[in-house]
Scaffold this motif. Sequence first.
Motif, mmCIF file in Angstrom:
data_model
loop_
_atom_site.group_PDB
_atom_site.id
_atom_site.type_symbol
_atom_site.label_atom_id
_atom_site.label_comp_id
_atom_site.label_asym_id
_atom_site.label_seq_id
_atom_site.Cartn_x
_atom_site.Cartn_y
_atom_site.Cartn_z
ATOM 1 N N ILE A 1 -5.995 2.585 -3.681
ATOM 2 C CA ILE A 1 -5.131 2.012 -3.010
ATOM 3 C C ILE A 1 -6.127 1.477 -1.684
ATOM 4 O O ILE A 1 -5.887 0.539 -1.112
ATOM 5 C CB ILE A 1 -4.049 3.022 -2.383
ATOM 6 C CG1 ILE A 1 -3.117 3.435 -3.466
ATOM 7 C CG2 ILE A 1 -3.422 2.482 -1.292
ATOM 8 C CD1 ILE A 1 -2.329 4.398 -3.150
ATOM 9 N N THR A 2 -7.102 2.532 -1.299
ATOM 10 C CA THR A 2 -7.905 2.033 -0.164
ATOM 11 C C THR A 2 -8.762 0.696 -0.366
ATOM 12 O O THR A 2 -8.841 -0.195 0.578
ATOM 13 C CB THR A 2 -9.048 3.281 0.271
ATOM 14 O OG1 THR A 2 -8.056 4.242 0.263
ATOM 15 C CG2 THR A 2 -9.637 2.902 1.430
ATOM 16 N N LEU A 3 -9.391 0.674 -1.537
ATOM 17 C CA LEU A 3 -9.973 -0.363 -1.835
ATOM 18 C C LEU A 3 -9.272 -1.825 -1.881
ATOM 19 O O LEU A 3 -9.679 -2.689 -1.418
ATOM 20 C CB LEU A 3 -10.641 -0.309 -3.371
ATOM 21 C CG LEU A 3 -11.874 0.737 -3.301
ATOM 22 C CD1 LEU A 3 -12.260 0.994 -4.685
ATOM 23 C CD2 LEU A 3 -12.874 0.154 -2.541
ATOM 24 N N ILE A 4 -8.021 -1.736 -2.534
ATOM 25 C CA ILE A 4 -7.013 -2.895 -2.555
ATOM 26 C C ILE A 4 -6.669 -3.264 -1.157
ATOM 27 O O ILE A 4 -6.666 -4.257 -0.868
ATOM 28 C CB ILE A 4 -5.787 -2.730 -3.404
ATOM 29 C CG1 ILE A 4 -6.387 -2.457 -4.983
ATOM 30 C CG2 ILE A 4 -5.098 -3.777 -3.328
ATOM 31 C CD1 ILE A 4 -5.269 -1.835 -5.848
ATOM 32 N N SER B 1 0.677 -1.273 0.060
ATOM 33 C CA SER B 1 0.089 -0.040 -0.067
ATOM 34 C C SER B 1 0.933 1.286 0.081
ATOM 35 O O SER B 1 0.436 2.280 -0.793
ATOM 36 C CB SER B 1 -0.965 0.113 1.189
ATOM 37 O OG SER B 1 -0.099 0.010 2.623
ATOM 38 N N LEU B 2 1.990 1.170 0.615
ATOM 39 C CA LEU B 2 2.934 2.369 0.747
ATOM 40 C C LEU B 2 3.577 2.421 -0.591
ATOM 41 O O LEU B 2 3.839 3.810 -1.031
ATOM 42 C CB LEU B 2 4.116 1.988 1.809
ATOM 43 C CG LEU B 2 3.442 2.250 3.359
ATOM 44 C CD1 LEU B 2 4.595 1.875 4.116
ATOM 45 C CD2 LEU B 2 2.832 3.472 3.563
ATOM 46 N N ARG C 1 3.833 5.354 -6.095
ATOM 47 C CA ARG C 1 3.719 5.291 -7.387
ATOM 48 C C ARG C 1 2.470 6.186 -7.896
ATOM 49 O O ARG C 1 2.039 6.215 -9.071
ATOM 50 C CB ARG C 1 3.503 3.957 -7.884
ATOM 51 C CG ARG C 1 4.588 2.994 -7.834
ATOM 52 C CD ARG C 1 5.834 3.537 -8.603
ATOM 53 N NE ARG C 1 5.472 3.462 -9.955
ATOM 54 C CZ ARG C 1 5.738 2.459 -10.811
ATOM 55 N NH1 ARG C 1 6.470 1.545 -10.389
ATOM 56 N NH2 ARG C 1 5.517 2.539 -12.140
ATOM 57 N N ARG C 2 1.804 6.873 -6.859
ATOM 58 C CA ARG C 2 0.965 7.933 -7.280
ATOM 59 C C ARG C 2 -0.423 7.254 -7.731
ATOM 60 O O ARG C 2 -1.182 7.601 -8.692
ATOM 61 C CB ARG C 2 1.356 8.957 -8.294
ATOM 62 C CG ARG C 2 2.302 9.717 -7.626
ATOM 63 C CD ARG C 2 2.963 10.867 -8.698
ATOM 64 N NE ARG C 2 3.885 11.557 -7.980
ATOM 65 C CZ ARG C 2 4.729 12.754 -8.724
ATOM 66 N NH1 ARG C 2 4.227 13.062 -9.816
ATOM 67 N NH2 ARG C 2 5.443 13.329 -8.146
ATOM 68 N N VAL C 3 -0.675 6.099 -7.377
ATOM 69 C CA VAL C 3 -1.984 5.408 -7.563
ATOM 70 C C VAL C 3 -3.091 6.133 -6.905
ATOM 71 O O VAL C 3 -2.725 6.598 -5.887
ATOM 72 C CB VAL C 3 -1.863 3.885 -7.305
ATOM 73 C CG1 VAL C 3 -3.324 3.254 -7.414
ATOM 74 C CG2 VAL C 3 -0.846 3.029 -7.889
ATOM 75 N N PRO C 4 -4.265 6.245 -7.503
ATOM 76 C CA PRO C 4 -5.287 6.966 -6.878
ATOM 77 C C PRO C 4 -5.742 6.321 -5.375
ATOM 78 O O PRO C 4 -5.545 5.131 -5.193
ATOM 79 C CB PRO C 4 -6.515 6.803 -7.853
ATOM 80 C CG PRO C 4 -5.873 6.597 -9.069
ATOM 81 C CD PRO C 4 -4.607 5.890 -8.850
#
Length: 672
Positions: A414-417, A401-402, A407-410
């Motif tokens: 990130i929260t959902l994954i 998650s970090l 990598r500037r994923v929305p």
Amino acid sequence: MPKLLLLGKVEAYIIFNDNKHYNLNHDNIQQFHKQVKLAGLLISTGIVFGDIGTSPLYTLNALFHPGEVVDPVKALGILSCIIWTLTLQTTLKYILITLQADNNGEGGIFSLYTLIRRYFGKWSIVLAVMGGAFLIADGIITPPISVSSAIEGLQKVYPELNTVPIVIAIIVLLFVIQQLGTQQIGKFFGPVMLVWFSFIGIIGLRSAASNLAVFKALNPYYAYELLAHYPAGFWLLGGIFLCTTGAEALYSDMGHVGRNNIRVSWIYIKITLVLSYAGQTAWLIDNGVANEISPFYNIIPEAIYIPSVILASMATVIASQALISGCFTLVNEAIRLGLWPRNKVIFPGSIKGQMYIPFFNWFLMSACILTVLYFRESKNMEAAFGLSVTLTMLITTFLISLYLKIRRVPVVVITLITALFLSVEISFLIANLQKLHEGGWIMLVVGGLLTVVMLTWYNGKMAQSKLIATSQLSPLVLQKLMDLSTNAKIRNHATNLIYLTSTEKPGYVERRILDSIFNAPAKRADVYWFLHVHVTDEPYTMQYEAKVLAPNDVYQVVIRIGFRIEPKVDLFFRKIVTELIQRGELNYEKTEEKKYDRHDFGDYRFMITNSFLSYDNNLPYWKNLLIKSYYNLKLLGVQEDVNFGLDASNVVFERYPLVFEKSDEVRLERIQ
């Protein structure tokens, strides 16, 4: 030795980098991970999926007790949970997401840590250390449970057979051959495991053919029914989780076989695993009652039973071998990152990356033997096995998650994954924690102790380094060095005197080094070298930087090597000196004795200064305990000459006291 390539100007700095030898070019690395080759698929099958590929031997055996009447709702629910665990945890989390996080092509929890540590500070090291510790704990429990589950298949033919001596003998043999390297036997890993996966898929399909209704479990509704409505169904997750053990090792092996080779070969492997579990489930439902023998062995035809046990034993040995090699790689990375005491690392074969760590090899062997003696049967090891793997996966989820954040994923993605994987893994963790009294506590203790050792070593090293004073190589100091170098009245200590330093700050060295040179008896040398070895976050960096502080008298050198490079500093130094001579930046006085020297630069001595905690100290209690613990842990490792690949004949050791703050002056009363 690879050719050293010169880049940039040479007046003050020289840098070399050997991309060709180690295939370090970024495009080459990306091409390696994109390509899919038959050989790569075979290697992936052999060394990446061994652990997860032997889980059908014991997973369902942990969920159905001997004499238990099989409820079809439970059986189908468990099969559905297994299928969707393999889908969510192994396929989605590791195959599709985690394999994207590579550090110059390398995978593994410490490679993931190096990608994020510069962004999230020192606290991220705690996560990495805990993940590494429980992965090592996984390496302790995997050989016993895998080999035991295979050998116990003989009890169907010989019910009174005591499997413990056989399991211990196999484990001892497995660890003894590590020092020989696995280059030759490694060639058989791929074909043997390909036969193994094909075998479990075929016998699983053969058994499932008698009850094709088991494939209804592909519908996640059956998993929901088990967890939500079946009595104590949630607590079965502790055993169900065993089906995905080995997914973490899959990530660690990415650098050896390539990302796409792993992804493509997983398609076939997952199909065979699902067929194997489906066949075992069909047998359980049709038979109606579980027995002492694992469902896996109950679906094997009698005509090929003994050969099947032999094949299973070979598969478990290969799975154990892959995890042991993975532990060696993990510990080597920890050493290079300053998270573990320096152990001797041997490269027994010609395969790049293959290594052997004697201390850790015998430590793992002893731990595995004690595990077998304590648990005795594979079914008793399941709680400990599941708990160590669950904790490792949980920590990987946090680190991933970090990584996605940098990598500037929305944030929404990130929260959902993260929420998805944490909900699954926390559920598994809760289910496994209820088995603490069944042996799960052992892996918590092992993982906790390893975490304490690594954090103590890291923080003790940091605390010790803060007590080491540095001095600037000012013009006055350099003039003193040049005067000493040319003072013929003082006996020459060496042509080249090389001090290994812990600082790479230009123009600075530790004060103890200057004390070593100038304090009586003064150490005269033709050339003084201050050399620092910096281990980079990149795995295969090979660079050096040389600064001329006083021509032909004083040089400062920084060698930058990747954490997967064997640090042959003795060899590197000779190459650097040779290149400086060729470039005209270093000239030696031609003396009579040098006529007979095989080197153009004469003899050389590496000076290694080791500290010890002085009794004349006023350290705070906890800092004193931390540094003393650090020095005690150093006894587990090797000296710097072994760690840096120095020729013992060219090394001189010195010890000096480490003082934080001198104790109050002691007043002694003189009596007559």
